[in-house]
Scaffold this active site. Structure first.
Site, mmCIF file in Angstrom:
data_model
loop_
_atom_site.group_PDB
_atom_site.id
_atom_site.type_symbol
_atom_site.label_atom_id
_atom_site.label_comp_id
_atom_site.label_asym_id
_atom_site.label_seq_id
_atom_site.Cartn_x
_atom_site.Cartn_y
_atom_site.Cartn_z
ATOM 1 C CB THR A 141 -59.932 -67.009 33.623
ATOM 2 O OG1 THR A 141 -60.561 -67.220 32.360
ATOM 3 C CG2 THR A 141 -60.864 -67.458 34.733
ATOM 4 C CG ASP A 142 -54.733 -65.428 31.890
ATOM 5 O OD1 ASP A 142 -54.971 -64.273 32.332
ATOM 6 O OD2 ASP A 142 -53.781 -66.133 32.263
ATOM 7 C CB CYS A 143 -59.403 -68.792 28.603
ATOM 8 S SG CYS A 143 -59.713 -69.601 30.179
ATOM 9 C CE1 TYR A 144 -65.017 -69.013 28.088
ATOM 10 C CE2 TYR A 144 -63.653 -70.357 29.547
ATOM 11 C CZ TYR A 144 -64.475 -70.242 28.440
ATOM 12 O OH TYR A 144 -64.774 -71.337 27.682
ATOM 13 N N PRO A 145 -62.093 -63.379 30.128
ATOM 14 C CG PRO A 145 -61.430 -61.858 28.488
ATOM 15 C CD PRO A 145 -61.739 -63.310 28.703
#
Lengths: 400, 139
Positions: A136-140
């Site tokens: 994800t954007d926060c957990y790449p």
């Protein structure tokens, strides 16, 4: 003369508490009688050590850089559950490696599983973590491979949904072939009878109506300190009871929690049950405060007063039929030979009586040293008055 | 005169062989003496048998060859089973598995499991049956 937990704790803090194990108290009560024993004794300690499959551990492994929210995770090849916030995983005791042949080569040996990972972590060993995610954007991060060990984890605690079964089935095999069960290898034609209960030492058999053990009770768990957090799954207070109030079948269970970092592999061990699967043996000890004469009556329970149902694991158990073969008591089971249907059958235990005794002794020492004080329960777990039963699953293919 | 030699071996019977007169054949066809020291064989189940088999070398070799041909595997009883004390939890699951009473609770007060090496026939049944991997086989 009733005592309060506070009064008992004051005695513990001053090293003046009178403590017996649930075994030692039996001859003492016989000698002194209920009234005098209740006045003189402050605490009775119990213990049990047995495979308890409904066990597992929450681990917080910390955030890697770049960050990751693990969607799928494996510890030494054994799947852990990652459906939480980032970095939290839960490893269950009976999970086996994805590539384990299980019972394809029958009977499977189940050399390693979730229970062994918990034991390895407590032993201080490195465990290999592999994880994948979608990113994800926060957990790449999408992949992670690293070793972890217990000391570097932020939190590692057991949360066991169903432990310390009050009583348990006794297993036989009435078929003509050997069978492999969670109660061990059962020889054909009732060649042996296996049981798994500490009997007179067992925590809930010494507090059969859950008068003192409840939510918030501080306990010995795996060599460290733990707490009762809820009734256990399948908790069944309305199970059949003998005249003395002691259940003569499964009955009560407890959900417990405790810090793995304080535990010892002496009391937490991975289990491999031939032809059945992997599990975790858990050591639990509970203090019973002798607050009144009723509690001393409860802790006077002896192996010969505790009966358990003998169940055929070749047919009745797998088919979920409620019929039992006989009822036997723990004195006879522990003697090594028990008479069932007129035959003398060799008996073996899956739980360890010597380790149960050691746990009760250890807890007694902690209390005598003043290092373990008792807690007042915060709330009770459901008792007989709740009417709560243990319901089966009735399969219904259609919506109701 | 050729001397008689003897071997201690453990036979492993696949379940399809448990009802065949294998020992009888060893004696009749190959002129061997068979002394059965331990056996655990049931109908339609895998079984094990520990025997001392003796006779002339050529007969012994032929007899053992016969076993191989029909699919009965065997190994010399030079293996030794050991209990790893620190792994044993004294649960007693093994005591009803051991066919020779080598694993037993001698004192019902302590409830500790004893391993009596002299009674062990090294059949190895206890090894997978121990939930804690406390029993091991060594050369």
């Amino acid at each position: 003369m009733a005592k309060t937990i506070r009064e008992i704790n004051d005695k513990i803090k001053n090293n003046k508490a009178v403590v017996f194990t649930a075994e030692e108290i039996i001859p003492f009560i016989k000698q002194k009688g209920y009234k005098k024993a209740a006045e003189e004794v402050d605490v009775v300690t119990t213990g049990t050590f047995s495979p308890m499959c409904s066990s597992g551990a929450f681990l917080n492994v910390g955030h890697p850089s770049p960050r990751m929210r693990m969607q799928k995770a494996w510890l030494n090849g054994v799947a852990a559950y990652g459906g939480f916030a980032a970095c939290d995983i839960y490893i269950g005791a009976t999970q086996i490696p994805d590539e384990d042949p299980a019972n394809k080569i029958y009977p499977g040996s189940f050399e390693y599983g979730g229970g062994h990972i918990i034991e390895d972590l407590i032993a201080g060993k490195d465990v290999f973590l592999r994880a994948t995610s979608y990113g994800t954007d926060c957990y790449p991060r999408k992949e992670l491979e690293t070793y972890i060990d217990l000391k570097d984890l932020n939190q590692a605690y057991l949360v066991n949904p169903r432990n310390a079964y009050q009583n348990y089935n006794v297993a036989v095999n009435l078929s003509s072939g050997v069978i492999y069960t969670y109660l061990g290898v059962l020889q054909p034609n009732m060649g042996n009878v296996n049981f798994s209960c500490a009997g007179q030492l067992s925590p809930l058999l010494n507090d059969p109506y859950y008068k003192t053990i409840g939510i918030g009770t501080r306990i010995f768990l795996g060599g460290g300190i733990g707490y009762v957090i809820w009734e256990g799954t399948q908790h069944n207070p309305t199970a059949v009871r003998s005249e003395n109030g002691v259940p003569s079948e499964g009955a009560g269970t407890l959900s417990v929690i405790g810090d793995m970092k304080k535990m010892s592999t002496r009391y937490i061990k991975g289990v491999s049950m031939l032809g059945y699967g992997a599990s975790l043996a858990v050591g639990i000890g509970m203090p019973i405060p002798i607050v009144d004469e009723e509690m001393i009556e409860f802790v006077s329970v002896r192996d010969e007063d505790i009966y358990a149902p003998v169940v055929d694991y070749s047919s009745a158990y797998p088919k979920r039929e409620s019929k039992i073969v006989a009822k036997v008591n723990y004195r006879d089971l522990r003697s090594g030979t028990v008479k069932i249907l007129g035959e003398n059958v060799q008996a073996a235990s899956i739980s360890s009586y010597p380790v149960a005794r050691e746990i009760a002794e250890t807890l007694k020492t902690w209390i005598q040293n003043g290092t373990f004080t008792l807690t007042e329960k915060v709330a009770s777990i459901p008792g007989v008055e709740s009417g709560q039963t243990f319901k089966p699953l009735e399969i219904r293919p259609e919506r109701g | 005169m050729k001397s008689v030699i003897s071997k201690n071996i453990m036979l492993h019977y696949p379940k399809e062989h448990t009802e065949k007169p294998i020992i009888s054949n060893l004696i009749k066809r190959y002129d061997l003496t068979v002394n059965i020291s331990r056996a655990r064989i049931g109908q339609d189940e895998e079984g094990i048998m520990v025997i001392e088999v003796s006779g002339k070398k050529q007969n012994l070799d032929a007899g053992l060859n016969y076993l191989k041909e029909i699919g009965v595997t065997f190994k010399p009883v030079s293996m030794v089973v050991l209990m790893v004390d620190e792994k044993c939890t004294h649960c007693s699951a093994c005591t009803v598995i051991c066919p020779s009473d080598a694993l037993t609770i001698e004192d019902r007060n302590t409830m500790m499991v004893s391993f009596i090496q002299d009674k062990c026939i090294a059949c190895g049944l206890c090894i997978p049956a121990c939930p804690y991997h406390a029993m091991e086989m060594h050369e």
